[in-house]
Design an enzyme around this catalytic site. Structure first.
Site, PDB file in Angstrom:
ATOM      1  N   GLU A 126     -32.026  -9.072  37.898  1.00  0.00           N
ATOM      2  CA  GLU A 126     -32.952  -7.928  38.049  1.00  0.00           C
ATOM      3  C   GLU A 126     -32.176  -6.675  38.466  1.00  0.00           C
ATOM      4  O   GLU A 126     -32.442  -5.571  37.973  1.00  0.00           O
ATOM      5  CB  GLU A 126     -34.030  -8.255  39.096  1.00  0.00           C
ATOM      6  CG  GLU A 126     -34.997  -7.085  39.294  1.00  0.00           C
ATOM      7  CD  GLU A 126     -35.999  -7.327  40.427  1.00  0.00           C
ATOM      8  OE1 GLU A 126     -36.438  -8.478  40.614  1.00  0.00           O
ATOM      9  OE2 GLU A 126     -36.331  -6.349  41.116  1.00  0.00           O
ATOM     10  N   CYS A 197     -42.570  -6.550  45.624  1.00  0.00           N
ATOM     11  CA  CYS A 197     -43.861  -6.759  44.962  1.00  0.00           C
ATOM     12  C   CYS A 197     -44.875  -7.467  45.858  1.00  0.00           C
ATOM     13  O   CYS A 197     -44.517  -8.041  46.899  1.00  0.00           O
ATOM     14  CB  CYS A 197     -43.649  -7.550  43.671  1.00  0.00           C
ATOM     15  SG  CYS A 197     -43.323  -9.284  43.982  1.00  0.00           S
ATOM     16  N   SER A 226     -34.316 -15.710  43.869  1.00  0.00           N
ATOM     17  CA  SER A 226     -34.190 -14.794  45.009  1.00  0.00           C
ATOM     18  C   SER A 226     -35.410 -14.857  45.922  1.00  0.00           C
ATOM     19  O   SER A 226     -35.280 -14.994  47.143  1.00  0.00           O
ATOM     20  CB  SER A 226     -33.986 -13.367  44.491  1.00  0.00           C
ATOM     21  OG  SER A 226     -34.203 -12.433  45.488  1.00  0.00           O
TER      22      SER A 226
HETATM   23  O1  0CN Z   1     -37.467 -16.968  40.848  1.00  0.00           O
HETATM   24  P1  0CN Z   1     -37.748 -15.861  39.902  1.00  0.00           P
HETATM   25  O2  0CN Z   1     -37.632 -16.166  38.461  1.00  0.00           O
HETATM   26  O3  0CN Z   1     -36.833 -14.609  40.160  1.00  0.00           O
HETATM   27  P2  0CN Z   1     -36.107 -14.012  41.443  1.00  0.00           P
HETATM   28  O4  0CN Z   1     -36.917 -14.297  42.637  1.00  0.00           O
HETATM   29  O5  0CN Z   1     -34.733 -14.609  41.493  1.00  0.00           O
HETATM   30  O6  0CN Z   1     -36.023 -12.541  41.153  1.00  0.00           O
HETATM   31  O7  0CN Z   1     -39.226 -15.384  40.209  1.00  0.00           O
HETATM   32  C1  0CN Z   1     -39.846 -14.424  39.434  1.00  0.00           C
HETATM   33  C2  0CN Z   1     -39.530 -13.102  39.927  1.00  0.00           C
HETATM   34  C3  0CN Z   1     -39.173 -12.071  39.246  1.00  0.00           C
HETATM   35  C4  0CN Z   1     -38.778 -10.989  38.623  1.00  0.00           C
HETATM   36 FE1  SF4 Z   2     -43.214  -9.742  39.201  1.00  0.00          FE
HETATM   37 FE2  SF4 Z   2     -43.056 -10.054  41.835  1.00  0.00          FE
HETATM   38 FE3  SF4 Z   2     -43.506 -12.129  40.283  1.00  0.00          FE
HETATM   39 FE4  SF4 Z   2     -41.111 -10.988  40.246  1.00  0.00          FE
HETATM   40  S1  SF4 Z   2     -42.066 -12.072  41.969  1.00  0.00           S
HETATM   41  S2  SF4 Z   2     -42.293 -11.649  38.470  1.00  0.00           S
HETATM   42  S3  SF4 Z   2     -41.703  -8.823  40.532  1.00  0.00           S
HETATM   43  S4  SF4 Z   2     -44.879 -10.350  40.539  1.00  0.00           S
END
Ligand code: 0CN
Ligand code: SF4
Length: 310
Positions: A126, A197, A226
């Site tokens: 990201e 978010c 993350s």
């Molecule tokens: O675990 P995720 O795929 O991603 P990160 O927490 O590592 O950013 O969860 C979705 C979040 C987003 C964008």
């Molecule tokens: Fe979107 Fe937040 Fe989900 Fe990441 S954790 S995909 S930014 S809603």
């Protein structure tokens, strides 16, 4: 032994949307689909998709021309998008709209020549994608990961300066970083609405509540997630024994010995079936009751692109 489930936990709207985009695309195109990076950071989702004609790549150059590509929920840089266009790929953008919001903020600063300080984790996809929306050669975007990094920053004009952040950071740590940033740069401005978010915020608040009544907390999610890693960190910071697991298979009985209340939560990319498996396993080895904490109701949903409505 009693089980307490955090609320909310698990899938967020961005993850649900990304998965729907790929599932609809598979039905619609009936062809191999390439995904730039892991669609979301969860081992089980990735393995499931691999079985369904999906190929994961890290570089656009690994995709044959004219193929279908999905950009993961974490988003991509402008350069990556341009590369995909050059290869005449059909692009399905599964970037979470809340990541796109940050892309736009950064791009806007770049266009206006405002120097930007970005708070995020180096090398996270990201962050790579977001930094890749700043392309003003006469101005700069600085990445900082902690308060310590603030010292190293020098800016051209401290009255033309702003900051933005990754969406999945720790609320508390980020607030502290921003406080220190404001001390050094009193004129710095930030996003109108914060970049961390709603899902990250709600899950962090939920684990804090959960920690008040748990003797051990299980955080379900993959190691490269993350938002999940932040939950584990927060759980540990409360002093409650916290273990991050991919699935029930990792649970060691000695962890739960003499623990009366077992708290369970899951990162935004962890499917609910993994929670169910953990519950089932704990019931098998003696959990008597299972309760869900009261918590913030999440009603937010994101539409999938119109051309993929089947
Ligand atoms: O675990 P995720 O795929 O991603 P990160 O927490 O590592 O950013 O969860 C979705 C979040 C987003 C964008
Ligand atoms: Fe979107 Fe937040 Fe989900 Fe990441 S954790 S995909 S930014 S809603």
């Amino acid at each position: 032994m009693h089980i307490v489930l955090a609320n909310p936990r698990g899938f967020c709207a961005g993850v649900k949307r990304a998965i729907s985009i790929v599932e609809n695309a598979l039905k619609f195109y009936k062809k191999v689909i390439y995904i730039k990076h892991e669609l979301v950071h969860n081992k089980y989702i990735i393995e499931k998709l691999r079985k369904k004609k999906v190929i994961f790549v890290e570089k656009i150059s690994d995709i044959p021309n004219y193929s279908i590509v999905v950009f993961s929920a974490h988003g991509v840089s402008k350069k990556t998008k341009e590369e995909a266009i050059k290869k005449k790929l059909i692009i399905l953008n599964a970037t979470c709209p809340l990541v796109t919001k940050v892309h736009k903020e950064v791009e806007n600063s770049s266009k206006k020549g405002i120097e930007t300080i970005f708070i995020g984790h180096k090398n996270h996809p990201e962050v790579i994608g977001t930094l890749g929306h700043y392309n003003n050669k006469d101005s700069k975007i600085h990445l900082i990961q902690s308060i310590k990094d603030i010292k190293k920053i020098s800016v051209k004009n401290n009255r033309k300066l702003n900051y933005f952040t990754q969406t999945t950071l720790s609320i508390k740590n980020t607030q502290n970083i921003i406080k220190s940033l404001k001390k050094k740069f009193p004129y710095i401005s930030g996003p109108k609405k914060e970049d961390i978010c709603y899902a990250t915020t709600n899950r962090q608040n939920a684990i804090l509540k959960l920690s008040k009544i748990s003797n051990i907390i299980f955080v379900i999610g993959s190691k490269n997630s993350s938002n999940t890693n932040r939950l584990t960190e927060i759980g540990k910071e409360t002093g409650i024994y916290t273990k991050q697991i991919e699935s029930f298979l990792e649970i060691k009985k000695k962890w739960i010995k003499n623990k009366k209340y077992i708290g369970i939560t899951a990162g935004a990319s962890a499917p609910e079936f993994l929670v169910k498996q953990v519950v089932k396993y704990l019931q098998k080895i003696g959990a008597i009751t299972i309760k869900e904490m009261p918590g913030t109701k999440e009603e937010i949903t994101f539409n999938i692109p119109k051309n993929l409505f089947l």
